[in-house]
Design a protein around this motif. Structure first.
Motif, PDB file in Angstrom:
ATOM      1  N   GLY A 122      33.015  66.295  69.766  1.00  0.00           N
ATOM      2  CA  GLY A 122      31.741  66.357  69.665  1.00  0.00           C
ATOM      3  C   GLY A 122      31.178  67.832  68.982  1.00  0.00           C
ATOM      4  N   GLY A 151      26.771  61.257  70.481  1.00  0.00           N
ATOM      5  CA  GLY A 151      27.331  59.907  69.444  1.00  0.00           C
ATOM      6  C   GLY A 151      28.767  59.920  69.175  1.00  0.00           C
ATOM      7  N   ALA A 152      29.112  61.534  68.605  1.00  0.00           N
ATOM      8  CA  ALA A 152      30.461  61.584  67.896  1.00  0.00           C
ATOM      9  C   ALA A 152      31.606  61.221  69.127  1.00  0.00           C
ATOM     10  CB  ALA A 152      30.611  62.907  67.596  1.00  0.00           C
ATOM     11  N   ALA A 154      30.960  59.333  71.649  1.00  0.00           N
ATOM     12  CA  ALA A 154      30.848  57.770  72.172  1.00  0.00           C
ATOM     13  C   ALA A 154      31.619  57.015  71.213  1.00  0.00           C
ATOM     14  CB  ALA A 154      29.520  57.481  72.203  1.00  0.00           C
ATOM     15  N   ILE A 155      31.507  57.292  69.907  1.00  0.00           N
ATOM     16  CA  ILE A 155      32.530  56.424  68.797  1.00  0.00           C
ATOM     17  C   ILE A 155      33.874  56.157  69.009  1.00  0.00           C
ATOM     18  CG2 ILE A 155      32.960  56.322  66.284  1.00  0.00           C
ATOM     19  CD1 ILE A 155      29.972  57.502  65.886  1.00  0.00           C
ATOM     20  N   VAL A 156      34.391  57.790  69.112  1.00  0.00           N
ATOM     21  CA  VAL A 156      35.936  57.601  69.450  1.00  0.00           C
ATOM     22  C   VAL A 156      36.086  56.993  70.944  1.00  0.00           C
ATOM     23  CG1 VAL A 156      37.912  59.430  69.611  1.00  0.00           C
ATOM     24  CG2 VAL A 156      35.923  59.781  67.940  1.00  0.00           C
ATOM     25  N   PHE A 158      34.671  54.474  72.582  1.00  0.00           N
ATOM     26  CA  PHE A 158      34.738  53.223  72.441  1.00  0.00           C
ATOM     27  C   PHE A 158      35.773  52.733  71.543  1.00  0.00           C
ATOM     28  CE2 PHE A 158      30.531  54.234  74.828  1.00  0.00           C
ATOM     29  CZ  PHE A 158      30.611  53.360  75.913  1.00  0.00           C
ATOM     30  N   ALA A 159      36.163  53.223  70.617  1.00  0.00           N
ATOM     31  CA  ALA A 159      36.982  52.548  69.705  1.00  0.00           C
ATOM     32  C   ALA A 159      38.575  52.768  70.169  1.00  0.00           C
ATOM     33  CB  ALA A 159      36.752  53.540  68.299  1.00  0.00           C
TER      34      ALA A 159
END
Length: 644
Positions: A122, A151-152, A154-156, A158-159
């Motif tokens: 992040g 946001g960065a 959260a993407i990783v 939840f992925a």
């Protein structure tokens, strides 16, 4: 007793289950039994069964029983939490080991390594954003990088399908870290000293860590009493940080600091006794005013004119949203703690919910009043500028300047009365008899204050008749002056020499308005008997044309200066009459200019102004002097002759 028998039966059942279970896991069953016995709900049920089995005194009331049971439960809870403090290191180590084992056994790195990697990712993305976008040092410029950072991650997050315990731990602490960074952004934009900002960051960071730790305690298998003991220990640290911050950063007097510190300690004790509703009320008393001011300043930075409709909607709307969220959170906390002392009393519960509804009603009433007042103030500001307007539009704006202040005062009274009545109704007061009593009281007041009623009603009819407006010059009886403003019972008149008259409407009587639409100004000039009247008329017409063509005076004329003719023959000359029609209030200024021009032009063309003269005797001035001298000598001779 029944609760003892229940406990013994539960223990026998547990021991029987342990004896029948495989020998590989007896300790797990014992831990589960201990955990169940430490559960607050199980303890509350056992205590309630104990109270049911115990003999009750016939004289004891329900309120006293609730108070005694609450005191006993609070005392037991505090004692159990203090007893659980030594078990904190072992339980925390066990929870950490379970989390690590859950992650490593599934092929993942330890949780703290994953947490560090997500934070590093992040920060890397945030650094790229700062390098490319170069955000400004404003509130949005500080919040945008935090949003990119969150946001960065959260993407990783939840992925990837994380292990259950690792997922819960990462979610709690990442959310706390993002909340801490948002608080840092807001504090960096706030107008406070760096010394205070640092301590607020430390305090908020501690709160975020404590909330995250309390959230993951149950999923990680930490016993409830140990979780509560951890929260209590962290709260003690937070209390000391808050006390140090108040004592070190405040510029107030020592008694004020001591009072705030005592309030903080009392608030901490209330929290320890699990009185959550009262605790949050105390927090709001301490924090909400400063928070509303900060939110108002931040919202005001997005608008250029806070008095505009958009400014009122944004600033007041933001403050109202904060109050609504605070009230909603307080209602949620109250609802989620049904076993508190206040919840058991229906009167206290009714007053609590009535108070919450009353706060919301007052917020809505204030919001509507601010919208109405903002519109009235904006209209008044526009109505003040009446230059370059048609007479009808100027009169309309003057009418607005007169009626809108009265309407604003009346609206304020109506909103306040309606809000007060609704609040009383929400608090359980029967407003029907109150309204009826107010009507009777109003009739009595009306009979006792007939003069006041007369003034108010007279003012209403003066306004309906549009007798005068703000800025107009009026005369009523012995009072005259420019209207400066109104109240419900009187009008303020500013005399042209400076004094201010506050005249009740009932004392005005017939009003002479000298500033409405237009004014005819007449004046007279006395010239000699040998004056050529036609020549004076032509010269006056020339003066009127010059005044009409003047760029300053021309717009003030409705009809130019004219000589009406010979008014009368005076003792010393001929009186000529003049007249002109001008806009109201400027006739005196124009008349002075006309006097100067008429004098200059008349003298230049041989027209003299009449002057008083006195003539003694006849035409033979020398004969009169000789006769007077002879009379004097005869008188002297007669006086000197001797008596016979």
């Amino acid at each position: 007793m029944k609760w003892i028998l229940s406990l013994i039966a539960g223990l026998l059942f547990a021991f029987n289950a342990v004896a029948q279970a495989p020998a590989a896991a007896p300790q797990q069953k014992i831990d589960e039994l201990v955990r169940l016995l430490q559960d607050p709900e199980v303890q509350a049920w056992l205590n309630s069964r104990k109270e049911v089995g115990a003999p009750q005194s016939p004289a004891s009331s329900a309120g006293a029983s609730d108070l005694v049971s609450w005191e006993s439960a609070a005392r037991t809870r505090v004692h159990e939490i203090i007893t659980a403090i030594p078990a904190i290191p072992a339980e925390v180590a066990a929870a950490a080991a379970r989390t690590r084992h859950d992650a490593v056994s599934r092929g993942y790195a330890p949780v703290f390594v994953i947490f560090g990697g997500l934070v590093a990712l992040g920060l890397l993305v945030e650094g790229l954003y700062r390098r490319l976008a170069k955000p400004r040092e404003t509130l949005l410029g500080r919040l945008a990088p935090v949003g990119i950072f969150a946001g960065a991650m959260a993407i990783v997050f939840f992925a990837v399908e994380w292990p259950p315990l690792a997922r819960i731990t990462l979610l709690a602490y990442l959310t706390a870290f993002v909340a801490f960074r948002l608080a840092v952004a807001f504090l960096s934009a706030a107008d406070i000293t760096p010394f205070l900002r640092t301590r607020l960051m430390i305090l908020f960071g501690l709160v975020c860590f404590a909330v995250a730790t309390a959230a993951i305690g149950e999923p990680l298998g930490v016993p409830p009493l140990v979780r509560d003991a951890i929260s209590y220990c962290l709260s003690v640290v937070g209390l000391f940080v808050a006390i140090e911050m108040v004592w070190a950063t405040s510029q107030r007097s020592r008694p004020w600091k001591a009072a705030v510190i005592a309030f903080l300690v009392a608030l901490w004790i209330i929290w320890c006794l699990d009185m959550r509703g009262l605790f949050w009320i105390g927090v709001y008393v301490l924090v909400l005013p400063a928070m509303l001011n900060a939110v108002g300043r931040v919202a005001g930075s997005f608008v250029s004119d806070p008095g505009s409709l958009r400014g009122v909607l944004i600033v007041r709307g933001a403050r109202a949203a904060v109050i609504f969220l605070a009230v909603g959170w307080l209602a949620l906390v109250w609802r989620l703690n049904p076993d508190t002392l206040g919840q058991r009393d229906p009167v206290v519960a009714a007053l609590f919910y009535g108070g919450l509804k009353s706060v919301l009603i007052l917020v809505v009433a204030d919001f509507l009043w601010q919208l109405a007042r903002g519109w009235i103030d904006r209209t008044l500001r526009v109505a003040t500028d009446a230059t370059s307007l048609a007479p009808a539009d100027a009169a309309k704006r003057a009418r607005f300047r007169t009626l809108l202040p009265i309407f604003r005062n009346a609206l304020a009274v109506v909103v306040a009365v309606m809000a007060a009545l609704v609040v009383l109704a929400q608090m359980g007061v029967q407003i029907g008899p109150l309204i009826a009593g107010a009507g009777i009281f109003g009739v009595a007041i009306g009979f006792g204050s007939q003069t006041l009623v007369k003034d108010v009603i007279s003012g209403v009819f003066y306004m309906l008749d549009d007798a005068f407006r703000v800025g107009e010059y009026i005369q009523a009886k012995d009072y005259k002056g420019t209207v400066e403003g109104f109240s419900l019972r009187s009008v303020r008149l500013r005399h042209h020499r400076g004094p201010v008259f506050t005249v009740p409407f009932g004392e005005l009587g017939a009003v002479q308005n000298m500033s409405r639409d237009w004014v005819i100004d007449k004046f007279r000039i006395t010239v000699g008997f040998n004056t050529d009247i036609d020549k004076a008329r032509k010269l006056t017409k020339k003066v009127g044309a010059e005044l009409k063509d003047d760029p300053e005076l021309g717009p003030l004329f409705i009809e130019p200066l004219k000589m009406k003719g010979v008014e009368e023959f005076a003792d010393y000359g001929i009186v000529l009459s003049f007249a002109m029609t001008t806009v109201p209030g400027m006739q005196t200024y124009i008349r002075r200019k006309a006097y100067a021009k008429i004098r200059e032009l008349f003298l230049a063309n041989g027209i003299t102004f009449a002057q008083p003269t006195v003539q003694v005797g006849g035409d033979d001035k020398e004969g009169g002097a000789v006769a007077a001298a002879q009379a004097i000598r005869a008188h002297e001779a007669g006086t000197a002759a001797p008596p016979k």
